[in-house]
Enzyme design. Structure first.
Site, PDB file in Angstrom:
ATOM      1  N   THR A  33      24.810  10.282 -51.905  1.00 48.94           N
ATOM      2  CA  THR A  33      24.033  11.209 -51.066  1.00 48.94           C
ATOM      3  C   THR A  33      24.022  12.605 -51.685  1.00 48.94           C
ATOM      4  OG1 THR A  33      24.544   9.931 -49.104  1.00 48.94           O
ATOM      5  CG2 THR A  33      23.880  12.190 -48.729  1.00 48.94           C
ATOM      6  N   GLU A  42      31.374  13.536 -43.183  1.00 51.63           N
ATOM      7  CA  GLU A  42      30.098  13.634 -43.919  1.00 51.63           C
ATOM      8  C   GLU A  42      30.164  14.763 -44.944  1.00 51.63           C
ATOM      9  OE1 GLU A  42      28.978  10.940 -43.513  1.00 51.63           O
ATOM     10  OE2 GLU A  42      27.075  11.003 -42.455  1.00 51.63           O
TER      11      GLU A  42
HETATM   12  N1  HSE Z   1      19.935  13.098 -43.862  1.00 46.18           N
HETATM   13  C1  HSE Z   1      20.845  12.679 -44.894  1.00 46.18           C
HETATM   14  C2  HSE Z   1      20.099  12.693 -46.220  1.00 46.18           C
HETATM   15  C3  HSE Z   1      21.327  11.305 -44.579  1.00 46.18           C
HETATM   16  O1  HSE Z   1      19.002  12.165 -46.267  1.00 46.18           O
HETATM   17  O2  HSE Z   1      20.627  13.241 -47.181  1.00 46.18           O
HETATM   18  C4  HSE Z   1      22.261  10.722 -45.588  1.00 46.18           C
HETATM   19  O3  HSE Z   1      22.586   9.404 -45.183  1.00 46.18           O
END
Ligand code: HSE
Length: 320
Positions: free
Chosen positions: A194, A142
């Site tokens: 993201t 991530e």
């Molecule tokens: N919590 C993260 C965001 C998840 O919203 O940036 C990304 O999939």
């Protein structure tokens, strides 16, 4: 029966492989930015991991997404390299990835790759690592994908169901029981990275907004545990993130309003978008919500996919 030593386990597993399905996930679940997530029965990635003698990671992609195969540039690769680092008796892994969750969809594509890889590899090692260890390794994927470690896709992908991440330093993951829920998703064929979707967020919030948000998170968790659909519906409100990120998603407000009219309990942006998800308490409503999503998106002229699915309770599953 005498327990096998790690060396014996590894020797026996050499050249054997496992195939797994790693579920897509909906992070945030509207109000729980970075702390809530749930696993889905569809879509899911298929991965085969083979144990090899040399302590290296080899990656083959059998899809058309053109993702990097260099292990240090691949989310599954960095997670597996970390696993190898943690091993006393090092081995390596050859990974074949068939992605069914489109990268940049907001349905936990990177988490499925990194979590799926470490769960499969751990299985070949007779599960020497705990689920928490696996979350730590997969979070490196991530970090590579979005620049920040977060576990709200990884944890539900590995544990299944709905998970609450109270903290990532130290890691504290709580599985939240939930009633039957149908999930309808629409994935407009645009990519939202993201990293970009995080960059645009405000760094500071007002106390009155924080109070409203943590009221909703606490109520959503309570509602899931009490099987209280009406409270689930009232708690699916996000006053911090959605007003900013929804600007990146075509027809967001219209999809949301029309799906609520069609009977959805509520919903919002799936992870960092662009997918939109809606929860329903029964399949008939979930299908009506899908029809509504299709109507709105057909009108926009943007290509899209829809899914009607349920909450995955097992997390990554072995299929061969
Ligand atoms: N919590 C993260 C965001 C998840 O919203 O940036 C990304 O999939």
């Amino acid at each position: 029966m005498q327990l096998k030593t790690i060396e014996e386990t590894i020797a026996a597993a050499k050249d054997t492989s496992v195939t797994i399905k790693a579920p897509g996930t909906v992070a945030n679940m509207v109000c729980g930015f970075d702390v809530l997530g749930m696993a889905l029965n569809d879509p899911g990635d298929i991965m085969t991991v083979k144990l090899i003698e040399e302590p290296v990671v080899m990656i083959h992609n059998v899809d058309n997404y053109g993702l990097p195969t260099h292990p240090q540039k691949n989310v599954a690769g960095v997670a597996l390299l970390d696993m190898i680092e943690r091993m006393e008796h090092r081995v390596g892994f050859e990974v074949t990835i068939e992605k069914k969750i489109m990268p940049g969809s907001g349905i936990g594509s990177s988490a499925a790759s990194s979590a799926g890889a470490v769960v499969a590899a751990n299985h070949l090692l007779n599960n020497i690592f705990s689920n928490e260890d696996l979350v730590q390794m997969a979070m490196l994927g991530e970090k590579l994908a979005s620049g920040v470690k977060h576990a709200d896709n990884i944890a539900p992908c590995i544990y299944g169901g709905v998970t609450l991440i109270r903290s990532i330093h130290p890691l504290d993951i709580i599985s939240i029981p939930s009633p039957p829920l149908y999930v309808t998703l629409v994935h407009p064929q645009i990519e939202v990275r993201t990293e970009d979707a995080r960059q645009i967020l405000r760094k500071q919030i007002l106390l009155k907004d924080a109070i409203r948000q943590w009221g909703n998170i606490a109520a959503l968790v309570a509602a899931l545990m009490k099987n209280d659909y009406s409270l689930i519906s009232r708690s699916l409100e996000d006053i911090l993130i959605e007003p900013i990120r929804s600007i990146l998603i075509p027809a967001f407000a219209e999809v949301k309003a029309r799906c609520l009219e069609a009977g959805a309990l509520g919903g919002g942006i799936s992870g960092s978008g662009p997918s939109i998800f809606m929860l329903s308490s029964d399949e008939k409503t979930a299908r009506e919500v899908e029809t509504t999503m299709k109507e709105v998106y057909t009108y926009t002229g943007i290509e899209f996919y829809t899914y009607v699915t349920t909450v995955n309770r097992q997390g990554v599953t072995l299929i061969a």
